[in-house]
Design an enzyme around this catalytic site. Sequence first.
Site, short mmCIF file in Angstrom:
data_model
loop_
_atom_site.label_atom_id
_atom_site.label_comp_id
_atom_site.label_asym_id
_atom_site.label_seq_id
_atom_site.Cartn_x
_atom_site.Cartn_y
_atom_site.Cartn_z
N GLY A 11 10.70 -14.02 -3.40
CA GLY A 11 11.98 -13.32 -3.29
C GLY A 11 12.59 -12.86 -4.59
O GLY A 11 13.80 -12.67 -4.68
N ARG A 64 0.73 -9.10 17.70
CA ARG A 64 1.55 -8.50 16.64
C ARG A 64 2.76 -7.76 17.20
O ARG A 64 3.87 -7.87 16.70
CB ARG A 64 0.68 -7.53 15.82
CG ARG A 64 1.44 -6.79 14.73
CD ARG A 64 0.55 -5.80 13.98
NE ARG A 64 -0.62 -6.46 13.43
CZ ARG A 64 -0.63 -7.19 12.32
NH1 ARG A 64 0.47 -7.36 11.64
NH2 ARG A 64 -1.74 -7.73 11.89
N MET A 89 4.77 -9.19 3.77
CA MET A 89 3.31 -9.06 3.65
C MET A 89 2.60 -8.89 5.00
O MET A 89 1.44 -9.23 5.12
CB MET A 89 2.74 -10.26 2.89
CG MET A 89 3.31 -10.41 1.48
SD MET A 89 3.17 -8.91 0.46
CE MET A 89 1.43 -8.98 0.05
N ILE A 91 1.49 -6.22 8.22
CA ILE A 91 1.38 -4.86 8.71
C ILE A 91 2.27 -4.75 9.94
O ILE A 91 2.28 -5.65 10.78
CB ILE A 91 -0.09 -4.54 9.06
CG1 ILE A 91 -0.92 -4.55 7.78
CG2 ILE A 91 -0.21 -3.21 9.79
CD1 ILE A 91 -2.42 -4.44 8.01
N ASN A 106 10.10 0.27 1.51
CA ASN A 106 9.21 -0.81 1.08
C ASN A 106 8.93 -0.64 -0.40
O ASN A 106 8.82 0.49 -0.89
CB ASN A 106 7.89 -0.69 1.86
CG ASN A 106 6.86 -1.74 1.43
OD1 ASN A 106 7.19 -2.92 1.27
ND2 ASN A 106 5.63 -1.31 1.23
N HIS A 108 6.06 -1.37 -3.18
CA HIS A 108 4.62 -1.65 -3.21
C HIS A 108 4.15 -1.62 -4.66
O HIS A 108 4.49 -0.70 -5.41
CB HIS A 108 3.88 -0.58 -2.38
CG HIS A 108 2.41 -0.83 -2.33
ND1 HIS A 108 1.85 -1.82 -1.55
CD2 HIS A 108 1.37 -0.26 -2.99
CE1 HIS A 108 0.53 -1.83 -1.72
NE2 HIS A 108 0.22 -0.88 -2.58
N SER A 135 5.89 1.50 -6.53
CA SER A 135 6.46 2.62 -5.77
C SER A 135 7.42 2.08 -4.72
O SER A 135 7.17 1.04 -4.12
CB SER A 135 5.35 3.38 -5.02
OG SER A 135 4.32 3.79 -5.90
N THR A 140 6.48 4.41 7.22
CA THR A 140 6.04 5.08 8.44
C THR A 140 4.91 4.24 9.04
O THR A 140 4.53 3.22 8.46
CB THR A 140 5.52 6.50 8.15
OG1 THR A 140 4.38 6.38 7.30
CG2 THR A 140 6.58 7.37 7.48
N LEU A 143 0.06 2.63 6.89
CA LEU A 143 0.25 1.53 5.94
C LEU A 143 0.39 2.05 4.51
O LEU A 143 -0.52 2.70 3.99
CB LEU A 143 -0.92 0.55 6.02
CG LEU A 143 -0.89 -0.61 5.02
CD1 LEU A 143 0.24 -1.58 5.33
CD2 LEU A 143 -2.22 -1.34 4.97
N ASP A 144 1.51 1.74 3.88
CA ASP A 144 1.81 2.16 2.51
C ASP A 144 1.64 3.68 2.33
O ASP A 144 1.33 4.15 1.23
CB ASP A 144 0.93 1.41 1.48
CG ASP A 144 1.16 -0.09 1.54
OD1 ASP A 144 2.30 -0.50 1.80
OD2 ASP A 144 0.20 -0.85 1.32
C1 GAR Z 1 6.16 -7.76 -5.23
O1 GAR Z 1 5.31 -7.55 -6.32
C2 GAR Z 1 6.05 -6.61 -4.24
O2 GAR Z 1 5.85 -5.37 -4.85
C3 GAR Z 1 4.82 -7.02 -3.46
O3 GAR Z 1 4.95 -8.40 -3.28
C4 GAR Z 1 5.66 -8.95 -4.39
C5 GAR Z 1 6.82 -9.77 -3.86
O4 GAR Z 1 7.43 -10.50 -4.89
N1 GAR Z 1 4.74 -6.33 -2.20
C6 GAR Z 1 3.59 -6.02 -1.61
O5 GAR Z 1 2.51 -6.30 -2.08
C7 GAR Z 1 3.75 -5.29 -0.29
N2 GAR Z 1 2.51 -4.79 0.16
P1 GAR Z 1 8.82 -11.20 -4.66
O6 GAR Z 1 8.69 -12.07 -3.41
O7 GAR Z 1 9.02 -12.04 -5.89
O8 GAR Z 1 9.85 -10.13 -4.49
#
Ligand code: GAR
Length: 218
Positions: A11, A64, A89, A91, A106, A108, A135, A140, A143-144
Site C-alpha cells: 500500500g 472470478r 494484483m 485480473i 490503474n 502499472h 504508467s 478497460t 489487461l493493462d
Molecule cells: C506498485 O509498484 C504498482 O505499480 C504495482 O504493484 C506495486 C504496488 O505497490 N502494480 C502492478 O504491478 C499492477 N499490475 P504498493 O502496494 O506499495 O502500492
Amino acid sequence: MRVAVLASGRGSNLAALLEARSRGELPVEFVLVASDKATAGALRLAEAAGIPTLALAPRSYPDRRAFDRDLFTRTADSGAELLVLAGFMRILDGETLAPWVGRMINIHPSLLPKYRGLHTHRRALEAGDREHGASVHFVTAELDGGPVIAQARMAIQPGDDEDRLAQRLLSHEHRLLPAVLALLATRRLQWQNQAPQLDGQALTAPLVLGEQGLQHAE
Ligand code: GAR
C-alpha cells in the site's frame, strides 16, 4: 470526488495518495479501501486513516466473475464515483468492469504498451532497456491495455537489479498517481467518446511527469 482504492499489497501508493490529500493537493474523499488479501498493508493504512475497509477472499467464490461482481457491487455501495487500482494484483472480469470504464484507473510499473502483466522490472532488464517507468491508465477489459494518461520515466543504471529498479521506480509512482488523480478530481481530465480528454482536448499522447508535475509530451 468520492474515491475507492483497491489494493492487494503493502500500500505504498495508497500512502502516497493519503499524504497528498493531507497536504491539500487532492480534493477527494476516500470512501473505501478494498482488498483481495485480508493481510494487505493497504488495509492497515486505511484503518489508521479512518477509512472504511473491505477484505474479500477470492476462494470463497465459485469463480472470478462472482468475486468481481460482489467486489464491484460493494464498491458501488460505498458511494465511490471513481476507482483507483493501486497495486491490485487480480485480473478483472471484463463484463463486470464495463460500467466502470472511464471511472477506474490503474498504476502499472512499466512504460506501457511495454510489459503488460507481471515481472515488468525483470523484463525491462532482460531486454537491455535503457529506460524504465510507470504508467497510469484508464482500465478497460484488455489487461493493462486501456488508454494511458500519464507516465513517469527514469534511466536504468548500471548495477540495477530487479529490486533496486522496483524501489527507485516507486518514488516516481508516488508522485505520478496522486498527480493523475488530482486531474480527475478537479474534472480537468475526463473520459469522453471512449478516450481521455484533458481541458476539453483529446489526450493524444500520455502526459509526462517532470520536476514541475505533469506536462504534455514534447
Ligand atoms: C506498485 O509498484 C504498482 O505499480 C504495482 O504493484 C506495486 C504496488 O505497490 N502494480 C502492478 O504491478 C499492477 N499490475 P504498493 O502496494 O506499495 O502500492
